[in-house]
Design a protein around this motif. Structure first.
Motif, PDB file in Angstrom:
ATOM      1  N   ALA A  17      32.880  13.415  68.523  1.00  0.00           N
ATOM      2  CA  ALA A  17      33.813  12.284  68.575  1.00  0.00           C
ATOM      3  C   ALA A  17      34.358  11.977  67.179  1.00  0.00           C
ATOM      4  O   ALA A  17      35.556  11.696  67.018  1.00  0.00           O
ATOM      5  CB  ALA A  17      33.114  11.058  69.153  1.00  0.00           C
ATOM      6  N   GLY A  18      33.507  12.041  66.168  1.00  0.00           N
ATOM      7  CA  GLY A  18      33.969  11.821  64.799  1.00  0.00           C
ATOM      8  C   GLY A  18      34.966  12.886  64.372  1.00  0.00           C
ATOM      9  O   GLY A  18      35.978  12.592  63.728  1.00  0.00           O
ATOM     10  N   ALA A  19      34.689  14.123  64.744  1.00  0.00           N
ATOM     11  CA  ALA A  19      35.609  15.219  64.413  1.00  0.00           C
ATOM     12  C   ALA A  19      36.942  15.046  65.116  1.00  0.00           C
ATOM     13  O   ALA A  19      37.988  15.452  64.587  1.00  0.00           O
ATOM     14  CB  ALA A  19      34.972  16.557  64.772  1.00  0.00           C
ATOM     15  N   ALA A  20      36.935  14.456  66.277  1.00  0.00           N
ATOM     16  CA  ALA A  20      38.182  14.236  67.019  1.00  0.00           C
ATOM     17  C   ALA A  20      39.143  13.339  66.249  1.00  0.00           C
ATOM     18  O   ALA A  20      40.359  13.443  66.424  1.00  0.00           O
ATOM     19  CB  ALA A  20      37.878  13.630  68.391  1.00  0.00           C
ATOM     20  N   THR A  21      38.608  12.496  65.368  1.00  0.00           N
ATOM     21  CA  THR A  21      39.487  11.607  64.605  1.00  0.00           C
ATOM     22  C   THR A  21      40.398  12.398  63.668  1.00  0.00           C
ATOM     23  O   THR A  21      41.491  11.941  63.353  1.00  0.00           O
ATOM     24  CB  THR A  21      38.683  10.565  63.800  1.00  0.00           C
ATOM     25  OG1 THR A  21      37.872  11.233  62.823  1.00  0.00           O
ATOM     26  CG2 THR A  21      37.812   9.709  64.714  1.00  0.00           C
ATOM     27  N   VAL A  22      39.966  13.574  63.232  1.00  0.00           N
ATOM     28  CA  VAL A  22      40.808  14.421  62.382  1.00  0.00           C
ATOM     29  C   VAL A  22      42.089  14.776  63.137  1.00  0.00           C
ATOM     30  O   VAL A  22      43.197  14.613  62.627  1.00  0.00           O
ATOM     31  CB  VAL A  22      40.054  15.713  61.970  1.00  0.00           C
ATOM     32  CG1 VAL A  22      40.981  16.694  61.274  1.00  0.00           C
ATOM     33  CG2 VAL A  22      38.851  15.384  61.103  1.00  0.00           C
ATOM     34  N   ALA A  23      41.930  15.255  64.348  1.00  0.00           N
ATOM     35  CA  ALA A  23      43.095  15.661  65.147  1.00  0.00           C
ATOM     36  C   ALA A  23      43.914  14.443  65.583  1.00  0.00           C
ATOM     37  O   ALA A  23      45.144  14.504  65.597  1.00  0.00           O
ATOM     38  CB  ALA A  23      42.647  16.455  66.364  1.00  0.00           C
ATOM     39  N   THR A  24      43.249  13.367  65.926  1.00  0.00           N
ATOM     40  CA  THR A  24      43.960  12.160  66.346  1.00  0.00           C
ATOM     41  C   THR A  24      44.882  11.675  65.234  1.00  0.00           C
ATOM     42  O   THR A  24      46.064  11.392  65.463  1.00  0.00           O
ATOM     43  CB  THR A  24      42.966  11.048  66.738  1.00  0.00           C
ATOM     44  OG1 THR A  24      42.153  11.528  67.815  1.00  0.00           O
ATOM     45  CG2 THR A  24      43.677   9.783  67.161  1.00  0.00           C
ATOM     46  N   GLU A  25      44.346  11.602  64.018  1.00  0.00           N
ATOM     47  CA  GLU A  25      45.160  11.141  62.896  1.00  0.00           C
ATOM     48  C   GLU A  25      46.287  12.124  62.582  1.00  0.00           C
ATOM     49  O   GLU A  25      47.428  11.717  62.342  1.00  0.00           O
ATOM     50  CB  GLU A  25      44.287  10.950  61.657  1.00  0.00           C
ATOM     51  CG  GLU A  25      45.057  10.379  60.491  1.00  0.00           C
ATOM     52  CD  GLU A  25      44.176  10.052  59.302  1.00  0.00           C
ATOM     53  OE1 GLU A  25      44.705  10.139  58.176  1.00  0.00           O
ATOM     54  OE2 GLU A  25      42.999   9.720  59.484  1.00  0.00           O
ATOM     55  N   ALA A  26      45.984  13.414  62.601  1.00  0.00           N
ATOM     56  CA  ALA A  26      47.019  14.420  62.316  1.00  0.00           C
ATOM     57  C   ALA A  26      48.133  14.373  63.362  1.00  0.00           C
ATOM     58  O   ALA A  26      49.319  14.465  63.020  1.00  0.00           O
ATOM     59  CB  ALA A  26      46.394  15.814  62.257  1.00  0.00           C
TER      60      ALA A  26
END
Length: 185
Positions: A17-26
């Motif tokens: 879930a934390g890693a998903a924030t990378v893609a969400t922000e990008a």
């Protein structure tokens, strides 16, 4: 014992879930620019980062491309086999952050469901990517963190006619090794 297993499973889910924030922000930044990426590129090892990114871009129309170092392509082998496959043998790579012997169960399931594609990249392209990221953007990245860009250097056709996002991450690299990589290019 049950509590320990549940705690580990919950921890793995939080990592994804934390890693998903990378893609969400990008993806949000791309949207502000009016761009819809055709390709989202992130590295894979145990699979947490790439699995989180795959979840975050689901339904966006973007294809997930996970990138692994040559000799440690357990995700590619696993997706091809339809089950998790461990790496056997004694391969080496300068991408020391990406040398997991087997993709995690949850990341594997996520990648299977999302239709993730995989690219396998040699160390020479990782070195070139470290150098290019520094020369072009002033970024210091470790070889494993530069592997997404290395995939583009190895296969420039990935960019032809496409909008793409490549995640470059990690800075765990000693000074001498970094200087050696940027001076080789």
């Amino acid at each position: 014992m049950f509590r320990l297993r549940r705690a580990r499973r919950d921890r793995r889910r939080r990592i994804i879930a934390g890693a998903a924030t990378v893609a969400t922000e990008a993806m949000e930044q791309a949207s502000v620019l009016g761009a819809v990426p055709d390709l989202f590129i992130a590295t894979a090892s145990g699979g947490g980062l790439s699995a989180g990114c795959a979840l975050a871009i689901a339904g966006s129309g973007s294809t997930m491309l996970a990138v692994e170092p040559f000799g440690f392509d357990e995700l590619a082998r696993s997706l091809s086999a339809g089950r998790r496959v461990a790496i056997e043998g004694h391969a080496t790579s300068i991408c020391d952050a990406l040398l997991a012997p087997m993709t995690g169960a949850l990341p594997f399931d996520i990648h299977m469901r999302s239709g993730t594609k995989v690219a396998v990249v040699a160390d020479n392209h990782a070195r070139a990517a470290v150098s290019a990221l520094y020369a072009e953007f002033g970024l210091v990245t470790e070889p494993g963190g530069a592997l997404s860009v290395a995939a583009l250097l190895a296969e420039p056709s990935l960019l032809q006619g496409r909008a793409s996002i490549a995640v470059a991450s990690g800075r765990n690299l000693d000074r001498e090794r970094f200087i050696s990589m940027i001076s080789e290019a």
